[in-house]
Design a protein around this motif. Sequence first.
Motif, PDB file in Angstrom:
ATOM      1  N   GLU A 205      30.529  33.503  90.831  1.00  0.00           N
ATOM      2  CA  GLU A 205      30.659  34.205  92.106  1.00  0.00           C
ATOM      3  C   GLU A 205      29.287  34.485  92.706  1.00  0.00           C
ATOM      4  N   THR A 206      28.325  34.847  91.846  1.00  0.00           N
ATOM      5  CA  THR A 206      26.975  35.108  92.337  1.00  0.00           C
ATOM      6  C   THR A 206      26.386  33.876  93.017  1.00  0.00           C
ATOM      7  N   VAL A 207      26.508  32.738  92.358  1.00  0.00           N
ATOM      8  CA  VAL A 207      25.977  31.506  92.924  1.00  0.00           C
ATOM      9  C   VAL A 207      26.658  31.181  94.244  1.00  0.00           C
ATOM     10  N   HIS A 208      27.967  31.369  94.290  1.00  0.00           N
ATOM     11  CA  HIS A 208      28.684  31.028  95.520  1.00  0.00           C
ATOM     12  C   HIS A 208      28.395  32.023  96.641  1.00  0.00           C
ATOM     13  N   ARG A 209      28.089  33.257  96.307  1.00  0.00           N
ATOM     14  CA  ARG A 209      27.676  34.199  97.351  1.00  0.00           C
ATOM     15  C   ARG A 209      26.380  33.731  98.006  1.00  0.00           C
ATOM     16  N   ILE A 210      25.433  33.262  97.169  1.00  0.00           N
ATOM     17  CA  ILE A 210      24.176  32.726  97.711  1.00  0.00           C
ATOM     18  C   ILE A 210      24.457  31.484  98.546  1.00  0.00           C
ATOM     19  N   PHE A 211      25.241  30.592  97.975  1.00  0.00           N
ATOM     20  CA  PHE A 211      25.538  29.307  98.602  1.00  0.00           C
ATOM     21  C   PHE A 211      26.157  29.487  99.985  1.00  0.00           C
ATOM     22  N   LEU A 212      27.007  30.481 100.140  1.00  0.00           N
ATOM     23  CA  LEU A 212      27.744  30.658 101.394  1.00  0.00           C
ATOM     24  C   LEU A 212      27.023  31.516 102.418  1.00  0.00           C
ATOM     25  N   THR A 213      25.774  31.937 102.114  1.00  0.00           N
ATOM     26  CA  THR A 213      25.045  32.752 103.093  1.00  0.00           C
ATOM     27  C   THR A 213      24.708  31.962 104.350  1.00  0.00           C
ATOM     28  N   ARG A 214      24.585  30.615 104.225  1.00  0.00           N
ATOM     29  CA  ARG A 214      24.288  29.780 105.387  1.00  0.00           C
ATOM     30  C   ARG A 214      25.149  28.525 105.322  1.00  0.00           C
ATOM     31  N   GLU A 215      25.493  28.031 106.494  1.00  0.00           N
ATOM     32  CA  GLU A 215      26.326  26.835 106.553  1.00  0.00           C
ATOM     33  C   GLU A 215      25.568  25.579 106.161  1.00  0.00           C
ATOM     34  N   ASP A 216      24.235  25.608 106.288  1.00  0.00           N
ATOM     35  CA  ASP A 216      23.446  24.412 105.987  1.00  0.00           C
ATOM     36  C   ASP A 216      22.842  24.442 104.585  1.00  0.00           C
ATOM     37  N   ASN A 217      23.296  25.354 103.725  1.00  0.00           N
ATOM     38  CA  ASN A 217      22.843  25.342 102.329  1.00  0.00           C
ATOM     39  C   ASN A 217      23.434  24.141 101.588  1.00  0.00           C
ATOM     40  N   VAL A 218      22.761  23.758 100.512  1.00  0.00           N
ATOM     41  CA  VAL A 218      23.206  22.627  99.683  1.00  0.00           C
ATOM     42  C   VAL A 218      23.252  23.087  98.229  1.00  0.00           C
ATOM     43  N   LEU A 219      24.358  22.827  97.547  1.00  0.00           N
ATOM     44  CA  LEU A 219      24.491  23.142  96.121  1.00  0.00           C
ATOM     45  C   LEU A 219      24.663  21.826  95.360  1.00  0.00           C
ATOM     46  N   LEU A 220      23.663  21.500  94.537  1.00  0.00           N
ATOM     47  CA  LEU A 220      23.688  20.287  93.722  1.00  0.00           C
ATOM     48  C   LEU A 220      23.902  20.690  92.271  1.00  0.00           C
ATOM     49  N   GLU A 221      25.038  20.309  91.708  1.00  0.00           N
ATOM     50  CA  GLU A 221      25.363  20.652  90.331  1.00  0.00           C
ATOM     51  C   GLU A 221      25.203  19.434  89.436  1.00  0.00           C
ATOM     52  N   PHE A 222      24.709  19.681  88.217  1.00  0.00           N
ATOM     53  CA  PHE A 222      24.467  18.603  87.263  1.00  0.00           C
ATOM     54  C   PHE A 222      25.000  19.021  85.896  1.00  0.00           C
ATOM     55  N   THR A 223      25.795  18.170  85.288  1.00  0.00           N
ATOM     56  CA  THR A 223      26.272  18.442  83.936  1.00  0.00           C
ATOM     57  C   THR A 223      26.725  17.151  83.282  1.00  0.00           C
ATOM     58  N   ALA A 224      26.721  17.156  81.954  1.00  0.00           N
ATOM     59  CA  ALA A 224      27.265  16.030  81.202  1.00  0.00           C
ATOM     60  C   ALA A 224      28.669  16.318  80.707  1.00  0.00           C
ATOM     61  N   THR A 225      29.125  17.579  80.837  1.00  0.00           N
ATOM     62  CA  THR A 225      30.390  17.979  80.212  1.00  0.00           C
ATOM     63  C   THR A 225      31.236  18.803  81.166  1.00  0.00           C
ATOM     64  N   CYS A 226      31.654  18.206  82.237  1.00  0.00           N
ATOM     65  CA  CYS A 226      32.585  18.891  83.133  1.00  0.00           C
ATOM     66  C   CYS A 226      33.989  18.831  82.507  1.00  0.00           C
ATOM     67  N   ASP A 227      34.627  19.975  82.338  1.00  0.00           N
ATOM     68  CA  ASP A 227      35.910  20.064  81.633  1.00  0.00           C
ATOM     69  C   ASP A 227      37.055  19.673  82.564  1.00  0.00           C
ATOM     70  N   LEU A 228      37.197  18.373  82.813  1.00  0.00           N
ATOM     71  CA  LEU A 228      38.231  17.915  83.741  1.00  0.00           C
ATOM     72  C   LEU A 228      39.622  17.962  83.124  1.00  0.00           C
ATOM     73  N   ALA A 229      39.719  18.265  81.823  1.00  0.00           N
ATOM     74  CA  ALA A 229      41.033  18.456  81.212  1.00  0.00           C
ATOM     75  C   ALA A 229      41.653  19.775  81.664  1.00  0.00           C
ATOM     76  N   ASN A 230      40.818  20.685  82.159  1.00  0.00           N
ATOM     77  CA  ASN A 230      41.319  21.945  82.691  1.00  0.00           C
ATOM     78  C   ASN A 230      41.827  21.723  84.115  1.00  0.00           C
ATOM     79  N   PRO A 231      43.103  21.964  84.389  1.00  0.00           N
ATOM     80  CA  PRO A 231      43.661  21.628  85.712  1.00  0.00           C
ATOM     81  C   PRO A 231      42.991  22.368  86.863  1.00  0.00           C
ATOM     82  N   GLN A 232      42.532  23.624  86.623  1.00  0.00           N
ATOM     83  CA  GLN A 232      41.870  24.364  87.694  1.00  0.00           C
ATOM     84  C   GLN A 232      40.527  23.709  88.067  1.00  0.00           C
ATOM     85  N   ILE A 233      39.788  23.301  87.023  1.00  0.00           N
ATOM     86  CA  ILE A 233      38.492  22.664  87.289  1.00  0.00           C
ATOM     87  C   ILE A 233      38.702  21.288  87.915  1.00  0.00           C
TER      88      ILE A 233
END
Length: 870
Positions: A205-233
């Motif tokens: 939530e903290t990260v998304h509060r920062i991210f949404l402060t401006r419409e022209d912000n960019v959030l680049l996420e990097f991971t090797a283990t995104c849990d796509l078995a989780n239906p919400q994710i």
Amino acid sequence: MFLYEELDNLRKYRAIQPLPPCIRDSLNPRMPLRPYQEVAFENFVTYFQRPGGPKRPCQVLFHMATGSGKTLIMAGLIAYLYQQGYRNFLFFVNLTTIVQQTRDIFLNPGSAKYLFAPEILVDGHRVQIREVSNFQSSDPEAVNILFTTTQSLHTDLWMVRENGLSLEDFAQTPVVLLSDEAHHLNVSTKRMDRAEAASYHSWEETVHRIFLTREDNVLLEFTATCDLANPQILEAYRDKILFNYPLQNFRADRYSKEIITLRADLSPMDRALQALMLSQYRLKVFQANRLPVKPVVLFKSAKIQESAAFQAAFAERLRTLTGGELERISTLIQNPAMRRAYAWFARRGISFDALAQELREDFSPEHCISANDDAAAERKQLLLNSLEAPENPYRAVFEVKKLDEGWDVLNLFDIVRLYETRQSGGRRISASTVSEAQLIGRGARYCPFQTAPDQPRYQRKFDRDLDSELRICEELYYHCQNDSRYIAELHSALREIGIDPDRTAPCSLRLKESFRNSRFYREGLVFANSRVPLDPGPDADGLPAALRERSFPVTLATGASGEDLVMDSVPLSEEAADLRTYETTFRQLADLNYAIVYKALIRWPAFQFDALKRRFPGLSSTRMFLTDPRYLGAVRLVIRSRYDMPPAQVLRSAAEQVLGTLAGALASVQEQWTGSREFHPRRMAEVFQDKTVNVTDPHAGGAGISQNDHTVPAAWRLDLSRELWYAYEDNFGTSEEKALVAAIHAHIRELQAAYDAVYLVRNERQLSLYAFADGARFEPDFLLFLLKRQDGGWVQTQVFLEPKGTHLLQEDAWKEQFLLQLEEQAVPVKVFAGDPSCRILGTHFFNLERRETEFAADLRRLIDGPPCEA
């Protein structure tokens, strides 16, 4: 459909944006972009620039395997987004150690893993990379990066402090958020109870509060283990995964080590000593091939106290280690890897006593490092992340869980599990086994090397060649107990993270005794060309004029200082430096103190003498390279410091910086090659021998399956052990290769009627050709030898044959073109008067769908044509 799949569709229709020059130009030239990294950049640029633009604000995820270069992608995107007008970049991750590591490779040009070019130019403008503690002090002309942990970011935002970060700091100008190990952000996404989630502020939530402060912000996420078995994710990230390059792709493209589990009924200490012997064998193989690689062993314990106790016991055991103890261990366990190691030692006269002495020295306490507690891990992080460096003294690492994430190491080749418990909960893979698999995944990063200039540096080269001694240099061994249930669970965990250790099978290729005993095999010749550099022109005997006539400014040891109040952004005092300028050349530095320039030179792998000799054939020594005006001798260093005459340490630092710039400039000048028209002879018996190869994913009728197997189509099924014209006992090739052998068999009587001897030989990477156009390496799958007796000797026709699947006809068209050029352009070279007269040619690809008519015509010409002329 995932976002990356949409972009793949655009690529099919050539609607993808090209790689912007500013990305490649801004990155360290010693780290050339790999094809999949270029795809990642193209995906982002296409998404960011597409009509209407991306969803605003822009959030995307790069799902990339450990070791595939996520931070390099970050660095390239920083340059691209700077070009798009962004100046503020916030890097955050869950571990302080990763923050320190990333800060070093982003900001420290002296780091061996520094990601940026020596000089960053974007649209002709020189760009500085600078670290900031908040964005109030941002430089509008620079890249401003704030490094922090996710926890610190969360605390700063929700616990207001003077001069601390606040949401208002992010409202003034757009910011690019770089989230490493981004799977740790999905705290509330995973949580089903939203009422509970609302009761506290999560990191996400903290990260998304920062991210949404401006419409022209960019959030680049990097991971090797995104849990796509989780239906919400899965639902949250379906339209955000911009690039998908999981570990199975990374391994299939040969950018990782191969992973082997070495099970042994040994005590933990004996298991450790066995790993040391294997590591020392690998070190000696590297040394025998003149490769400066130092293999590292990791000892993994279950608990910190156990790790500390084992490290102490290990030090004592090594202090008194004898050859007799090593010989005892060699009699306890028999496995192929250790048999090869013992045989290698024996062939070179290395006794167990001599080996014990080497191990006592190389793995003494001074060469062992622990990373077991938080303080030690932070303090030693730079040492742990520079294990490949020549000056790094460590050969062994002791740890429990501190290195499962964020550890960047290439020369880890052995992991020893020092405990024998299993924690499986029924069908569920235990968390500890998953952690072990993740550590193995980190160790699987490939350690780059070359033994020939035409080899790929960053990819495995000996997958199929089980007999090559260099295979051990491309393998990671996991030493553990001989427990079949644990091994099954570990393999399941490895498969879950994208590593499948069960998909390869060895095949033994054995020459027939009848072929071995033939005069042709014992005395015959096989002809091949070589890869030679194109004439590089007027700079062949020296550095390009643009480099050797250039002056390089360096600013060092200025003596500038200042004082600051911790709670105030205004400095109390700042003392300006009174700088002096000292100009010199590398020749003058060498005359002053040769050790200064020599030690600076060997800091950079690009200046190893073998590499220099390949580029500059006229070079006779390292000293000549440093002092001759055609090379470095006249290159000028303009050193600004507080000294009229800088001391040796400053001179060496200046030389290192300039040489780093030169190394990058030289790396960007690609050598050009061609294949020689002259084909020189080699003895048949030296080239074609018995060989054991690995076959990936053996399947019915295809690779890894005998040509006489019941799964092979009846029209292609042959018992090759009975066919004297086929050199090997059997053929384990692909279905296309089996079809080619069957096609030769269908015409064998006609060929034998036209020639006195006919042999078809499988080329399992024993013989290489090089294309006339660009020197590209090519290993045709088969050679057909047609022999005709003449005047007491014979005339030889050597034909290169290549079966090719339909899906590769277009991609490998250059190989077919090269084969068809051989008859007119290949020139067999006679060494002795009695050598056979020879003609060299190739045929069209063998392909039943698209090349059946052309190949049949080629074969008919061989049958009907006259014997080759001298």
